[in-house]
Design an enzyme around this catalytic site. Structure first.
Site, short mmCIF file in Angstrom:
data_model
loop_
_atom_site.label_atom_id
_atom_site.label_comp_id
_atom_site.label_asym_id
_atom_site.label_seq_id
_atom_site.Cartn_x
_atom_site.Cartn_y
_atom_site.Cartn_z
N LEU A 130 17.05 -4.85 -3.86
CA LEU A 130 15.45 -5.45 -2.93
C LEU A 130 15.07 -4.80 -2.81
O LEU A 130 13.96 -5.01 -2.60
CB LEU A 130 16.69 -6.56 -2.39
CG LEU A 130 17.61 -8.04 -2.86
CD1 LEU A 130 18.32 -8.61 -1.29
CD2 LEU A 130 17.20 -8.55 -3.71
N GLN A 142 14.63 -0.73 -0.35
CA GLN A 142 15.00 0.83 0.08
C GLN A 142 14.73 1.11 1.29
O GLN A 142 13.35 0.91 2.11
CB GLN A 142 14.04 2.09 -1.13
CG GLN A 142 14.83 3.09 -0.61
CD GLN A 142 16.86 3.62 -0.62
OE1 GLN A 142 17.07 2.62 -1.74
NE2 GLN A 142 17.29 4.89 -0.99
N PRO A 145 19.81 2.17 -0.31
CA PRO A 145 19.47 1.09 -0.52
C PRO A 145 19.42 -0.84 -0.52
O PRO A 145 20.79 -0.37 0.20
CB PRO A 145 19.84 0.94 -2.80
CG PRO A 145 20.83 1.67 -2.13
CD PRO A 145 20.45 2.65 -0.71
N ASP A 165 11.68 -1.96 16.78
CA ASP A 165 11.18 -1.85 15.06
C ASP A 165 10.71 -3.60 14.70
O ASP A 165 10.97 -3.63 13.72
CB ASP A 165 12.13 -1.14 14.08
CG ASP A 165 11.51 -0.26 13.13
OD1 ASP A 165 12.03 -0.23 11.94
OD2 ASP A 165 10.19 -0.66 12.67
#
Length: 830
Positions: A518, A520, A525, A637
């Site tokens: 899906l 990285q 991953p 984030d």
């Protein structure tokens, strides 16, 4: 004498007032733009005069609702050639036509009736129809309902005549401020059966399916406020469609600038138009999404699949989710094929597909249900058939296109013609499955259950206990200080999570095949997998070469395992076998927000209601992290790529690898390691390493402005006028032109106040100083309008500073980072 002159002037004024107060323009009367004249229908429902659209100075002759607060235009004359000033005049010409003149007495628009008469008048009806009549016997010479704009009113007839080619269709505006003819047209098309269409630049864009006497069978949901649709096919080749309302409420259909047909009614309580139905609700409604012989299912993770008996025409493109090449038949049909083997070939048959939107290019016959199948079977050109009690027997001899699978009980059963071998496939599969199950059951009963499970159970338990102990020691070694995780990580905490076997995860992902990958990240991953119980999962696998992945992994184990909220991604468990470190999450079929928001093909699915739901969901998730959870969490984030969307486009905050836990008496903290994505980081965090709840609020503000504008914050980095989206928004705010920030895809007058409030909240969140920004709880109250008067925002951060101007600025930035021990680990969003 003076008194007589005064009375004469007064009479003239009264006559002029009478002109604008009635519903009719006679040959001796006119409507002048500069005098602000108008006429009103007899019941006061509609008004006609000259107007300017929002954000435009052009003048047009139009008809709009008279007795509601929202200015809503339903018809415009001469959309392609507006007046540039207020010199326009509407009157009747000498030949009896209705004309619009400019200041130089030039005719800009005319009703253009060839057999007009001098003795005529124009009347505005309560239906919204403007009619030009001959005064003697009242014959209607011309009417606006025959040349509609973008709006269909209840008594209007959308029609087509297959013999003469005459059509009454809706045409979209170019934009909310430009009524000129846009890219989309809506109307009906009569071939063998009558269907309604939306065309984009002359090509089919949406199709309703055939009419069955009560409804169009290809539309899954109908407007709730309509009593019925009516479609009449006359002997002269004319077909016309009407819609009546249940109650005496103001309602209409409108063809939007984005190509969607919306049903709206006036909500007198909210004093606004309520959208209760849209023709297009998913990408599957776009004409021919899956190509020839393909079927679309909006409820499936991969929306396109080939019809039964067909396979992709281009497998490589199909695997890349490029379905334009469609599908081809897997096995040739027996019918019409020359048999050279000397053996009689087996007859073709039909496979049944339930609840389908039937394909385009339908052919109709009067055959009954029992005869419909046989009629198709005997015709070698017939490749599919369907029967509906209202429509009758439908067959297809051409390419099957624009087929869709419904899931709400709508649609009809579609029968696809396939070779006999395709029919046997199902029987062979059942035999193979039955034999495999019997052999497997015996094998498991004798060997696996008696031997392997008894030994493996005890061996696996000892092995996992050993690996878990090593993992916890590794975690304490990696996070010894209170600044990271403190005493939150202990053997008990990690063991609370369900443990997954590595072998099962490898099987679920086809041994972590590249096709299941899906994405990285810095940790490694992420793969999509499916467990034996058909549960879909997302697996984040720590890369052995990752420098920061182990810290993120351990951080997420501690942080997200303790969080339960509908707007946070759910952690299902982990795997810590051997050197493997993996986290298992619920799978989000629609991936991340940036995949929709910044993709021109998918952005159409994000109307304003969905975008506001996403904004509110992110805000509630943030409020839970900051205030309502057992642990106070600072995410650090927050960005569009870390907002995942479930099947209903509900948002879920993800990626807690950089999150930090606050104690109850802490308001902010400092770090020597700045992590995050530049453009979303608050100034105090990016420059000084200080982070708090207000750092997440700043990121939320950037995210909110991106959702409203449809533009990336980073898209302005090379713009000479604005270095960021924040700078661009601030300039528009200062210029009192913040409306220009709104994404044209959601720019609708009925939601403008709510959108502007969201922009206001976003600017409050990105103010330069942390103390000026609101808390998460205050943000929720602002978005819900519980706080009516919002404070004036101060100048945002990063509006005029240079981010990276060549060598000198870059060296200065590096020098600062070196002195303060601050590093930025990520520049672009993942």
């Amino acid at each position: 004498m003076g008194r007589l002159n005064f009375l004469s002037v007064l009479c003239c004024l009264c006559l002029n007032l009478c002109v604008v107060a009635v519903d009719t323009i006679r040959s001796s009367q006119s409507i002048k733009d500069k005098d602000n004249d108008y006429i009103i229908s007899n019941g006061g429902v509609f008004k006609m005069g000259f107007f300017s659209p929002v954000n435009s100075t052009n003048r047009y002759l139009g008809i709009w609702y008279n007795n509601i607060s929202a200015f809503t235009v339903v018809w415009v004359a001469k959309r392609q050639k507006p007046l540039k000033d207020s010199s326009g005049v509407l009157t009747t010409s000498e030949d009896g036509n209705l004309v619009v003149l400019n200041g130089q007495k030039e005719i800009l628009w005319s009703s253009n009736v060839n057999n007009s008469v001098a003795n005529s008048s124009a009347q505005l009806l309560d239906s919204g129809n403007l009619v030009l009549k001959e005064n003697t016997i009242g014959t209607i010479l011309w009417e606006s309902f025959k040349i509609p704009s973008h709006t269909s009113l209840p008594e209007m007839e959308i029609s087509t005549n297959e013999r003469t080619g005459e059509k009454v269709q809706l045409t979209s505006w170019k934009s909310p401020s430009d009524p000129s003819i846009g890219s989309f047209t809506a109307g009906i098309y009569r071939q063998s059966l009558t269907q309604s269409f939306i065309w984009k630049d002359g090509r089919p864009y949406f199709r309703s399916g055939p009419w069955n006497g009560q409804m169009f069978i290809g539309i899954p949901v109908y407007p709730v406020f309509h009593d019925r649709f009516g479609l009449v096919d006359n002997q002269d080749g004319t077909s016309y469609l009407t819609a009546s309302t249940v109650k005496d409420s103001l309602s209409h259909y409108v063809l939007t600038t984005q190509g969607n047909t919306e049903a709206r009614y006036w909500d007198s309580v909210k004093e606004d138009w309520e959208v209760v139905w849209k023709a297009m609700v998913s990408v599957c409604d776009v004409y021919g999404t899956c190509g020839a012989f393909g079927s679309c299912n909006s409820m499936s993770s991969l929306i396109c699949s080939c019809l039964e008996g067909f396979e992709p025409n281009n497998t490589e493109e199909w695997n890349r989710q490029n379905w334009t090449s469609g599908c081809v038949r897997r096995t040739p049909l027996q019918c019409g094929r020359v048999n050279t083997s000397g053996e009689a070939g087996k007859m073709d048959g039909f496979l049944k597909l339930k609840m389908m939107k039937v394909p385009d290019f339908v052919e109709w016959s009067a055959a009954q249900e029992d005869d419909c199948r046989q009629q198709c079977l005997q015709n070698c050109s017939c490749i599919a058939y369907a029967f509906d009690s209202g429509t009758g027997c439908m067959t297809w001899t051409r390419t099957l296109i624009d087929t869709q699978k419904f899931s709400n009980g709508r649609g009809v059963d579609l029968y696809i013609r396939v070779a006999h071998s395709e029919l046997d496939t199902n029987g062979d599969v059942r035999k193979i499955v039955t034999i495999t199950v019997i052999i497997g059951t015996i094998f498991i009963s004798i060997f696996t259950y008696l031997l392997w499970r008894w030994i493996a159970k005890h061996k696996a338990r000892r092995k996992k206990e050993k690996e878990m102990l090593m993992f916890n020691r590794e975690a304490h070694k990696k996070f010894p200080s209170e600044d990271m995780l403190g005493d939150n990580l202990n053997p008990g905490k990690v063991q609370e999570l369900p443990l997954f076997d590595f072998v099962k995860l490898a099987s679920a992902t086809n041994n972590f095949h590249e096709s299941n990958k899906l994405g990285q990240g810095g940790f490694g991953p992420v793969y999509r997998g499916k467990l034996s119980d058909v549960q879909e999962i997302a697996i984040k696998r720590l890369s052995k070469t990752s420098g920061q992945g182990l810290e993120e992994f351990m951080n997420e184990v501690v942080v997200i395992s303790k969080l339960q909220h509908r707007n946070l991604v759910r952690l299902l468990g982990c795997c810590v076998e051997r050197e493997e470190r993996m986290l298992i999450y619920e799978y989000m079929p629609n991936k991340s927000l940036d995949a929709f928001l910044f993709d021109s093909r998918k952005e159409i699915l994000l109307d304003w209601r969905k975008r506001f739901n996403i904004i509110e969901g992110i805000g509630r998730g943030l409020l839970y992290l900051h205030r309502d959870s057992r642990l106070r969490i600072i995410h650090r984030d927050l960005k569009t790529s870390n907002i995942l969307l479930d099947k209903d486009l509900n948002p879920k905050i993800s990626d807690f690898g950089m999150a930090r836990i606050f104690r109850s008496n802490e308001d902010q903290a400092n770090t020597n390691r700045v992590v995050g994505t530049y453009g979303y980081m608050s100034p105090e965090y990016a420059m000084e390493g200080r982070f708090s709840e207000k750092s997440d609020v700043f990121s939320f503000g950037v995210l909110l402005l991106e959702i409203v504008s449809g533009r990336k914050n980073s898209s302005f980095y090379h713009d000479e006028e604005s270095m960021s989206l924040l700078g661009h928004a601030w300039k528009l705010w200062k210029a009192d032109n913040i409306v220009a920030l709104i994404d044209p895809m959601i720019s609708e007058p009925c939601y403008e106040n709510e959108i502007l409030r969201c922009i206001h909240v976003g600017l409050l969140c990105v103010q330069e100083f942390a103390k000026d920004r609101p808390t998460a709880s205050t943000i929720i109250s602002m978005l819900k309008s519980e706080i009516v008067d919002l404070p004036h925002p101060k100048k945002p951060a990063f509006t005029e500073r240079q981010i990276g101007l060549d060598t000198e600025s870059s060296k200065l930035s590096q020098r600062k980072c070196s002195v303060n021990n601050v590093t930025i680990t990520m520049i672009q969003g993942r």
